[in-house]
Design a protein around this motif. Structure first.
Motif, short mmCIF file in Angstrom:
data_model
loop_
_atom_site.label_atom_id
_atom_site.label_comp_id
_atom_site.label_asym_id
_atom_site.label_seq_id
_atom_site.Cartn_x
_atom_site.Cartn_y
_atom_site.Cartn_z
N LEU A 69 53.34 43.36 33.45
CA LEU A 69 52.48 42.94 32.34
C LEU A 69 51.98 41.52 32.57
N GLU A 70 52.87 40.67 33.07
CA GLU A 70 52.48 39.28 33.36
C GLU A 70 51.43 39.24 34.46
N ARG A 71 51.62 40.08 35.50
CA ARG A 71 50.64 40.10 36.59
C ARG A 71 49.31 40.68 36.10
N GLN A 72 49.38 41.65 35.21
CA GLN A 72 48.16 42.21 34.64
C GLN A 72 47.32 41.13 33.98
N MET A 73 47.97 40.26 33.19
CA MET A 73 47.26 39.17 32.53
C MET A 73 46.72 38.16 33.54
N GLU A 74 47.48 37.92 34.61
CA GLU A 74 47.00 36.99 35.64
C GLU A 74 45.74 37.53 36.31
N VAL A 75 45.73 38.83 36.61
CA VAL A 75 44.55 39.43 37.24
C VAL A 75 43.34 39.34 36.31
N LEU A 76 43.55 39.65 35.03
CA LEU A 76 42.45 39.59 34.07
C LEU A 76 41.94 38.16 33.90
N THR A 77 42.86 37.20 33.84
CA THR A 77 42.48 35.79 33.69
C THR A 77 41.69 35.32 34.90
N PHE A 78 42.14 35.70 36.08
CA PHE A 78 41.46 35.29 37.32
C PHE A 78 40.04 35.85 37.36
N ALA A 79 39.91 37.15 37.10
CA ALA A 79 38.59 37.79 37.17
C ALA A 79 37.63 37.21 36.13
N THR A 80 38.14 37.01 34.91
CA THR A 80 37.29 36.51 33.83
C THR A 80 36.79 35.11 34.13
N ASN A 81 37.66 34.23 34.60
CA ASN A 81 37.26 32.85 34.88
C ASN A 81 36.31 32.76 36.06
N LEU A 82 36.51 33.58 37.07
CA LEU A 82 35.58 33.55 38.20
C LEU A 82 34.21 34.07 37.79
N GLU A 83 34.20 35.07 36.90
CA GLU A 83 32.91 35.57 36.41
C GLU A 83 32.19 34.47 35.62
N HIS A 84 32.94 33.69 34.81
CA HIS A 84 32.33 32.57 34.08
C HIS A 84 31.81 31.50 35.04
N ALA A 85 32.59 31.24 36.10
CA ALA A 85 32.13 30.26 37.10
C ALA A 85 30.83 30.73 37.75
N GLY A 86 30.75 32.01 38.06
CA GLY A 86 29.52 32.55 38.64
C GLY A 86 28.34 32.42 37.70
N ASP A 87 28.58 32.64 36.39
CA ASP A 87 27.49 32.49 35.42
C ASP A 87 26.98 31.06 35.38
N LEU A 88 27.90 30.10 35.48
CA LEU A 88 27.49 28.69 35.47
C LEU A 88 26.63 28.38 36.69
N ILE A 89 27.01 28.92 37.84
CA ILE A 89 26.21 28.68 39.05
C ILE A 89 24.84 29.33 38.90
N SER A 90 24.83 30.60 38.48
CA SER A 90 23.57 31.35 38.43
C SER A 90 22.63 30.86 37.33
N ASN A 91 23.18 30.67 36.13
CA ASN A 91 22.32 30.37 34.98
C ASN A 91 22.01 28.89 34.82
N ASP A 92 22.94 28.03 35.20
CA ASP A 92 22.78 26.60 34.92
C ASP A 92 22.45 25.79 36.18
N LEU A 93 23.34 25.85 37.18
CA LEU A 93 23.14 24.99 38.34
C LEU A 93 21.94 25.42 39.19
N LEU A 94 21.75 26.72 39.36
CA LEU A 94 20.56 27.15 40.10
C LEU A 94 19.29 26.85 39.32
N SER A 95 19.42 26.81 37.98
CA SER A 95 18.27 26.41 37.16
C SER A 95 17.93 24.95 37.40
#
Length: 551
Positions: A402-428
């Motif tokens: 269960l702990e690893r499940q949350m770690e995987v979800l946290t990792f994926a969610t934060n990397l997706e947010h980081a990608g949005d910042l690159i795509s929507n903000d910094l590339l802009s």
């Protein structure tokens, strides 16, 4: 005898047999799944240990098909190399023959005892004992189904017409082999076919030659199920293991058929009666194939890889390649597969940062376009990982899982947010700079590039931490958050100093530069939160607040 009724009864007991094998398989995986995974992982370092592991796991699972499906999931997910997996399958086929040796004795009397003990454990046991009760129930059902299946088949095939048909078919050995393979495929068990051949030969219904052909067909049929029913998806590389197993079965079959006239009489000497002779032939056939193939597994695996190459990753860059649905029966394996997809996300973020660095320095629009396309990869992987991980049966997950499940979800969610910042903000930022026809000052551009390079290093560190979960690495990455905050503060101060000095390029790009600094810091925060926070929180090393307590 009402033949139609008997056929329906046979179908029912075949279904009961398959359900019993399924219960044994899932029960063993739930009880010993992580241990099986570690056992296999430890055994895969050399061929002989992998061979022994395959035999042991198959005896535990009561099915070489179950072992093949599990190994197919592992190889499809990249957790097991093909050569050792083929060694495991050679052992699995020998293990299946050992199951036949054990069941050839009258063990049906144990079936009610196993079911009774299994029900008691299943109803009153907890966790592992509850799942082990499922194993015992499954074993009891397997023994019952096998006994009843054979009891029904024997009088059916002993009828004058059927017996004569079998004797006539014995003159067409390839036809008998094909029929036995079909029966094995339908029953999902080579054990049924071999035990039937032993029973018919012992009662004199078929000759030893027909019995050998039935055993050969059983070996062929057991290799067909994983190829047809394994969840190999559209990736041809996922078919390598079941195809490799089928080809070595076919090679052994062709060799025996080529010398059938000489070998069949020798088989009769392998035991005190025809039934025991066929059981021993079944074991010796699989041992001989193992001895023949074990020394050549590496070149054999390379040949299969060339025949079934992996598709270009670029063909469907946003599609998951490791999330095998069949692995959900073993949560630890499923979480390992999700971790591999998470590392693909980390690699994608690193690629986006490299594209961002080029976009900040170049006047070409191509880096902006290609880097934005990578954000679609992140979105697709994030959605796939979340759906896969959240689809794991919650009641089967241990506290650590269960702990690893949350770690995987946290990792994926934060990397997706980081990608949005690159795509929507910094590339802009880069796009707006190009649209205005301005350029950063040399000092400002070098400042941004240094920060992007530092983020690339932190993205690699986050991916490494996601795998090794090392507290020291987590503390090192956590220190980057404070370091990045200080760097941003210094960079803003240096930017204002350039403004005061009247640097024209700084004046033209001031808002763009400040936006970029802010967003780069936010990306760094997501990288830290993706992997360092969960490790440090578990270790009790995070403070509840950065605010000073008010007394």
């Amino acid at each position: 005898m009402d033949t139609t009724l008997v056929i329906f009864e046979l179908a029912g007991f075949a279904a009961l047999l398959m359900w019993g094998v399924h219960m044994v398989q899932t029960g063993v995986q739930r009880t010993f799944g992580p241990k099986l995974r570690h056992f296999l992982a430890g055994a895969l370092r050399n061929r002989l240990r992998a061979f022994g592991a395959g035999a042991a796991v198959t005896v535990a699972l009561q099915s070489s098909t179950a072992t093949a499906l599990m190994l197919t999931a592992f190889t499809a997910g990249g957790l097991v190399e093909l050569a050792p997996a083929l060694a495991v399958m050679l052992g699995a086929n020998v293990g299946s023959s050992l199951v036949v040796q054990a069941l050839s004795f009258d063990v049906a009397i144990l079936a009610p005892i196993l079911v009774l003990a299994g029900v008691v454990l299943w109803r009153r046991g907890r966790d592992a004992w509850h799942d082990f009760g499922r194993v015992l129930i499954g074993l009891g059902l397997v023994l019952t189904a096998l006994h009843q299946f054979l009891q029904l088949l024997e009088p059916l095939v002993a009828q004058p017409g059927a017996a004569e048909a079998l004797r006539q078919a014995g003159q067409f050995i390839p036809l008998v082999v094909a029929g036995a393979a079909l029966l094995t495929w339908a029953a999902h068990s080579s054990v049924v076919t071999v035990l039937l051949a032993m029973s018919l030969a012992a009662k004199g219904v078929v000759g030893i030659e027909t019995g050998v052909a039935l055993v050969l067909g059983a070996n062929l049929g057991s290799a067909i199920n994983p190829l047809l029913e394994g969840d190999v998806g559209s990736n041809p590389a996922n078919r390598r293991l079941p195809l490799g197993n089928l080809v070595n079965r076919l090679a052994g079959l062709a060799l025996v058929l080529g010398f059938f006239a000489y070998l069949a009489p020798l088989v009769a000497r392998l035991g005190p009666d025809p039934g025991r002779a066929l059981a021993n032939f079944h074991t010796l056939f699989n041992l001989a194939l193992a001895l023949a193939f074990l020394p050549w597994l590496k070149p054999y695996a390379e040949l299969i890889r060339r025949l079934l190459p992996s598709p270009a990753a670029e063909a469907r860059p946003g599609a998951p390649i490791y999330l095998d649905p069949a692995a959900r029966e073993t949560p630890q394996v499923a979480l390992a597969l999700a971790t591999r997809e998470g590392l693909r996300m980390a690699d994608t973020v690193e690629g986006m940062l490299k594209g961002l660095r080029e976009a900040l320095q170049s006047d070409s629009r191509e880096p902006i376009t290609t880097t934005r396309q990578l954000d679609d990869v992140l979105d697709g992987l994030n959605s796939a990982i979340k759906g896969y991980v959240l689809g794991l049966p919650h009641e089967r997950l241990s506290p650590a899982e269960l702990e690893r499940q949350m770690e995987v979800l946290t990792f994926a969610t934060n990397l997706e947010h980081a990608g949005d910042l690159i795509s929507n903000d910094l590339l802009s930022v880069a796009q707006r700079r190009q649209a205005r026809g301005v350029a950063f000052s040399e000092e400002g551009e070098a400042e941004l590039v240094r920060l992007v390079d530092r983020l690339i290093g932190n993205a690699r560190l986050a991916g490494s931490l996601f795998m090794n979960r090392d507290p020291a690495t987590a503390r090192s990455l956590m220190s980057e958050k404070e370091a990045f905050r200080e760097i941003e503060t210094e960079a803003v101060a240096a930017h204002f100093e350039r403004l005061r000095s009247g640097n024209p390029k700084t004046v033209e790009t001031s808002s763009l530069h400040l936006d970029a600094l802010r967003d780069l810091k936010r990306i760094n925060s997501h990288l830290v939160e993706a992997s360092a926070y969960p490790i440090l929180r578990t270790g009790g090393e995070l403070l509840p607040s950065r605010l000073k307590s008010v007394k």
